[in-house]
Design a protein around this motif. Structure first.
Motif, mmCIF file in Angstrom:
data_model
loop_
_atom_site.group_PDB
_atom_site.id
_atom_site.type_symbol
_atom_site.label_atom_id
_atom_site.label_comp_id
_atom_site.label_asym_id
_atom_site.label_seq_id
_atom_site.Cartn_x
_atom_site.Cartn_y
_atom_site.Cartn_z
ATOM 1 N N ASP A 26 0.887 -1.151 0.000
ATOM 2 C CA ASP A 26 0.000 0.000 0.000
ATOM 3 C C ASP A 26 0.929 1.206 0.000
ATOM 4 O O ASP A 26 1.387 1.648 1.053
ATOM 5 N N VAL B 253 2.055 -4.635 3.743
ATOM 6 C CA VAL B 253 0.866 -4.954 4.528
ATOM 7 C C VAL B 253 0.696 -6.469 4.603
ATOM 8 O O VAL B 253 0.624 -7.150 3.582
ATOM 9 N N VAL C 191 -1.844 -9.248 5.560
ATOM 10 C CA VAL C 191 -3.302 -9.265 5.629
ATOM 11 C C VAL C 191 -3.813 -10.624 6.096
ATOM 12 O O VAL C 191 -3.493 -11.656 5.498
ATOM 13 N N ARG D 10 2.554 -3.036 8.369
ATOM 14 C CA ARG D 10 1.385 -3.031 9.246
ATOM 15 C C ARG D 10 0.610 -4.320 9.022
ATOM 16 O O ARG D 10 0.828 -5.047 8.060
ATOM 17 N N ASP E 164 -3.253 -5.734 8.553
ATOM 18 C CA ASP E 164 -4.648 -5.438 8.253
ATOM 19 C C ASP E 164 -5.461 -6.721 8.387
ATOM 20 O O ASP E 164 -4.925 -7.832 8.253
ATOM 21 N N HIS F 274 -12.698 -3.802 5.864
ATOM 22 C CA HIS F 274 -11.243 -3.749 5.836
ATOM 23 C C HIS F 274 -10.774 -2.949 7.043
ATOM 24 O O HIS F 274 -11.072 -1.758 7.157
ATOM 25 N N ARG G 120 -7.725 -1.459 8.567
ATOM 26 C CA ARG G 120 -6.324 -1.075 8.373
ATOM 27 C C ARG G 120 -5.648 -0.951 9.737
ATOM 28 O O ARG G 120 -6.249 -0.452 10.680
ATOM 29 N N ASN G 121 -4.403 -1.390 9.777
ATOM 30 C CA ASN G 121 -3.642 -1.326 11.023
ATOM 31 C C ASN G 121 -4.463 -1.936 12.169
ATOM 32 O O ASN G 121 -4.619 -1.335 13.225
ATOM 33 N N ALA G 122 -4.975 -3.134 11.923
ATOM 34 C CA ALA G 122 -5.909 -3.791 12.840
ATOM 35 C C ALA G 122 -5.291 -4.112 14.192
ATOM 36 O O ALA G 122 -5.990 -4.120 15.200
#
Length: 133
Positions: free
Chosen positions: A50, A55, A57, A99, A101, A118, A120-122
């Motif tokens: 990204d 990322v 995931v 990060r 996600d 989604h 982000r930065n979960a």
């Protein structure tokens, strides 16, 4: 339901979710670098870019409920270890921003399009997070 059949159906739903999540992320401008990255420490469903951020995931697919709730602290720890291995393997430990996600997908029974969330930065890296910037 037979446990073997249940496991097979779960894998099919998971694979379908990962394919859908990859298409969704591409539509958001992400570039998918890897799918199903496996290590002895854990698996990362998708690895993407990204912009200049790498990322990692985790994709969770369910027929109902809140799939993201299945990303437990233990799952986060295993994802962190797998991500560290990926970074080390590709010599990215020093300067790579990264990060985690989560893409949560709920597939309705009526064959309509799924609901996609989604996050982000979960979560932050668990355990050895000092290696992430």
């Amino acid at each position: 339901m037979n446990p073997i059949v249940r496991a097979a159906l779960s894998r099919l739903l998971g694979n379908r979710g990962e394919r859908h999540a990859a298409r969704f992320l591409r539509g958001q401008g992400f570039r998918i670098l890897a799918k199903g990255y496996r290590t002895p420490l854990g698996e990362i469903d998708l690895i993407a870019r990204d912009g200049d951020i790498l990322v990692f995931v985790e994709v969770k697919s369910r027929r109902q409920g809140q799939p993201a709730e299945a990303v437990t602290l233990e799952k986060q720890r295993r994802l962190t270890l797998a991500a560290l291995q990926f970074l080390a393997q590709h010599r990215l430990l020093e300067n790579q921003r990264a990060r985690f996600d989560v893409v949560a997908i709920v597939w309705p029974d009526d064959r309509k399009a799924p609901t996609v969330e989604h996050f982000r930065n979960a979560f932050e890296a668990v355990g050895r997070g000092q290696m992430f910037r």
